[in-house]
Enzyme design. Structure first.
Site, PDB file in Angstrom:
ATOM      1  N   LYS A  25      11.640  45.380  60.470  1.00 24.71           N
ATOM      2  CA  LYS A  25      12.932  44.717  60.664  1.00 24.71           C
ATOM      3  C   LYS A  25      13.086  43.436  59.833  1.00 24.71           C
ATOM      4  O   LYS A  25      14.115  43.255  59.171  1.00 24.71           O
ATOM      5  CB  LYS A  25      13.164  44.433  62.143  1.00 24.71           C
ATOM      6  CG  LYS A  25      13.259  45.682  63.004  1.00 24.71           C
ATOM      7  CD  LYS A  25      13.407  45.337  64.468  1.00 24.71           C
ATOM      8  CE  LYS A  25      13.324  46.573  65.345  1.00 24.71           C
ATOM      9  NZ  LYS A  25      13.489  46.281  66.773  1.00 24.71           N
TER      10      LYS A  25
ATOM     11  N   ALA B 277       8.220  36.467  68.532  1.00 25.30           N
ATOM     12  CA  ALA B 277       9.178  35.764  67.682  1.00 25.30           C
ATOM     13  C   ALA B 277       9.524  36.607  66.456  1.00 25.30           C
ATOM     14  O   ALA B 277      10.030  36.079  65.470  1.00 25.30           O
ATOM     15  CB  ALA B 277       8.609  34.413  67.255  1.00 25.30           C
TER      16      ALA B 277
END
Length: 281
Positions: free
Chosen positions: A87, A149
């Site tokens: 991603k 994160a």
């Protein structure tokens, strides 16, 4: 005679016909065994009578740019979904990305235009919030403890901020990445209370694992399971296993749990729309 009778009684099954006219879509991941998107997206294609198919592509990070360049040139290719660990990398491999993807720092859904240009967006955060709303949970005003994160965690964090949570604590193995996410959130949502001090788990309403911890049996615990109590809502973005060690521990303590699959279900139509398989509403 027995075999003939059996054959006559069997009901014919619908067989998906892949032809030269079929529009192809994909999902890119490493590893690939855990993905549920092909089954879910192909069911959407079937329900709308579309001559489309979504297939898995197992690609390592080092080979991602080469594969993406090849997909650009496939004229019957409509787009793809990117998942762990691709991603964040997709942000720089797309020709254009939405504001949401740019703020989050990751892309999970890409449309291939007719000229080969790639347009990316990020839908994980929308999917997560909508999955919780579908279960009757409004996160506005809540305090959230978020593990991770990376791409999924960042998307969830921005989705939660947009939905009006009161506070987010970011817990990540790399403190610098947690701090970076904190800074990006504070730029877009200056009034949001944020912390990267992961010591205080108990005084949160929601615990969310947006990391990959729990996908393998050898993984470390994403949070200290002994600090989970019955008042917590506990969610995990992982889809395989369906009940992760975190969710199992939370369930044993009387918590309401939220598995990862509904998050995919909540964004699957949005993905099909972004990739151009379904018209946008």
């Amino acid at each position: 005679m027995i075999s003939e009778t059996y054959e006559a009684e069997k009901k014919p099954e619908r067989v998906r016909q892949i032809t030269g006219k079929t529009r192809v879509f994909g999902i890119l991941a490493d590893p690939i065994y855990h993905v549920k998107t092909p089954q879910t997206m192909n069911a959407v294609f079937d329900s709308h009578g579309l001559d489309c198919v979504l297939v898995p592509f197992h690609v390592a990070p080092a080979a991602l740019p080469v594969l993406v360049e090849g997909l650009r040139r496939m004229q019957n290719f409509g787009g793809f979904i990117a998942t762990v660990p691709h991603k964040p990398s997709m942000l720089d491999l797309c020709d254009e990305v939405t504001d949401a993807a740019r703020h989050i720092g990751a892309v999970n859904c890409v449309r291939r235009e007719d000229d080969g240009r790639l347009v990316g967006t990020m839908l994980d955060g929308i999917g997560f919030v909508e999955a919780m709303r579908a279960r009757g949970v409004d996160v506005s005003g809540m305090k959230v403890f978020l593990v991770g994160a990376g791409g999924a965690s960042s998307a969830i964090a921005f989705g939660l901020a947009e939905a009006g949570v009161n506070h987010i604590t970011i817990s990540n193995r790399s403190a610098s990445r947690a701090r970076e996410l904190q800074e990006r959130l504070s730029c877009i949502y200056p009034g949001l209370s944020l912390s990267i001090d992961a010591q205080d788990i108990e005084h949160h309403d929601v615990i969310i694992n947006g990391s990959t911890l729990g996908m393998r049996s050898s993984d470390a615990e994403p949070v200290d399971f002994s600090r989970i109590h019955a008042e917590h809502l506990v969610a995990d973005a992982i889809m395989e296993p369906a009940v992760t060690p975190l969710l199992a521990a939370a369930q044993s303590r009387g918590c309401e749990i939220f598995p990862g699959k509904p998050m995919l279900d909540s964004q699957i139509v949005l993905m099909a729309q972004h990739m151009g398989a379904l018209p946008r509403t």
